[in-house]
Write a protein that holds these residues in place. Structure first.
Motif, short mmCIF file in Angstrom:
data_model
loop_
_atom_site.label_atom_id
_atom_site.label_comp_id
_atom_site.label_asym_id
_atom_site.label_seq_id
_atom_site.Cartn_x
_atom_site.Cartn_y
_atom_site.Cartn_z
N LEU A 131 0.84 -1.19 0.00
CA LEU A 131 0.00 0.00 0.00
C LEU A 131 0.88 1.25 0.00
N ALA A 132 0.40 2.28 -0.67
CA ALA A 132 1.06 3.58 -0.60
C ALA A 132 1.02 4.04 0.86
N PRO A 133 1.99 4.84 1.30
CA PRO A 133 2.05 5.21 2.72
C PRO A 133 0.75 5.82 3.27
N ALA A 134 0.12 6.71 2.55
CA ALA A 134 -1.12 7.31 3.05
C ALA A 134 -2.24 6.27 3.16
N TRP A 135 -2.30 5.35 2.22
CA TRP A 135 -3.33 4.31 2.27
C TRP A 135 -3.04 3.32 3.40
N ALA B 72 0.64 -6.34 10.44
CA ALA B 72 1.06 -6.56 9.04
C ALA B 72 1.22 -5.24 8.32
N ALA B 73 0.32 -4.30 8.57
CA ALA B 73 0.43 -2.98 7.92
C ALA B 73 1.65 -2.23 8.42
N SER B 74 1.96 -2.35 9.69
CA SER B 74 3.14 -1.66 10.22
C SER B 74 4.43 -2.26 9.66
N ARG B 75 4.38 -3.51 9.25
CA ARG B 75 5.54 -4.17 8.64
C ARG B 75 5.53 -4.02 7.12
N ASN B 76 4.57 -3.25 6.60
CA ASN B 76 4.46 -2.98 5.17
C ASN B 76 4.29 -4.27 4.36
#
Length: 134
Positions: free
Chosen positions: A9-13, A70-74
């Motif tokens: 995901l793009a950073p803002a998303w 998972a999002a924090s680990r990109n």
């Protein structure tokens, strides 16, 4: 800093995704508190006099926590995992439909909001780079 990979995901998303799933945790925490305050028991909490094991009580929170981590680990393909997670939360909510209709509707609304955030996040998925033509 590394280059972004296709499927991330793009950073803002990613921020939108995390905020949405933290909101999902807060929504289920509200159901927990309301359930205890009103003296009603969702299937995953059990009655106050004989509550379910802590492992069962935390089931609705495991999915959002895993997705936020998972999002924090990109991690890649988060929207797909989010859709699966929201469907699992919807199944958890469906377990209360015959018992306490209004709590079940709140649970379904929270799962639906998580689904909406996950579906919207598809807009922020990075695509593969195409090679320039000569």
């Amino acid at each position: 800093m590394r280059d972004p990979r296709p499927g991330e995901l793009a950073p803002a998303w990613r921020v939108v995704f995390v905020v949405g799933w933290v909101g999902t945790m807060l929504g289920f925490a509200s159901v927990w508190k309301s359930s205890r305050t009103m003296g009603l028991s969702t299937w995953w909490l059990g009655p106050s006099a004989e509550p379910r094991s802590i492992a069962v009580q935390l089931v609705p929170f495991v999915i959002p926590v895993l997705l936020v981590v998972a999002a924090s680990r990109n991690a890649r393909f988060l929207p797909y995992w989010g859709v699966l997670g929201s469907l699992a939360l919807g199944a958890i909510a469906a377990g209360d439909l015959g018992r306490f209709q209004r709590l079940a509707l709140v649970e379904l609304a929270v799962a639906g909001a998580a689904l909406a955030v996950s579906l919207a996040s598809f807009a922020g998925v990075l695509r593969g780079r195409s090679e320039p033509e000569n």
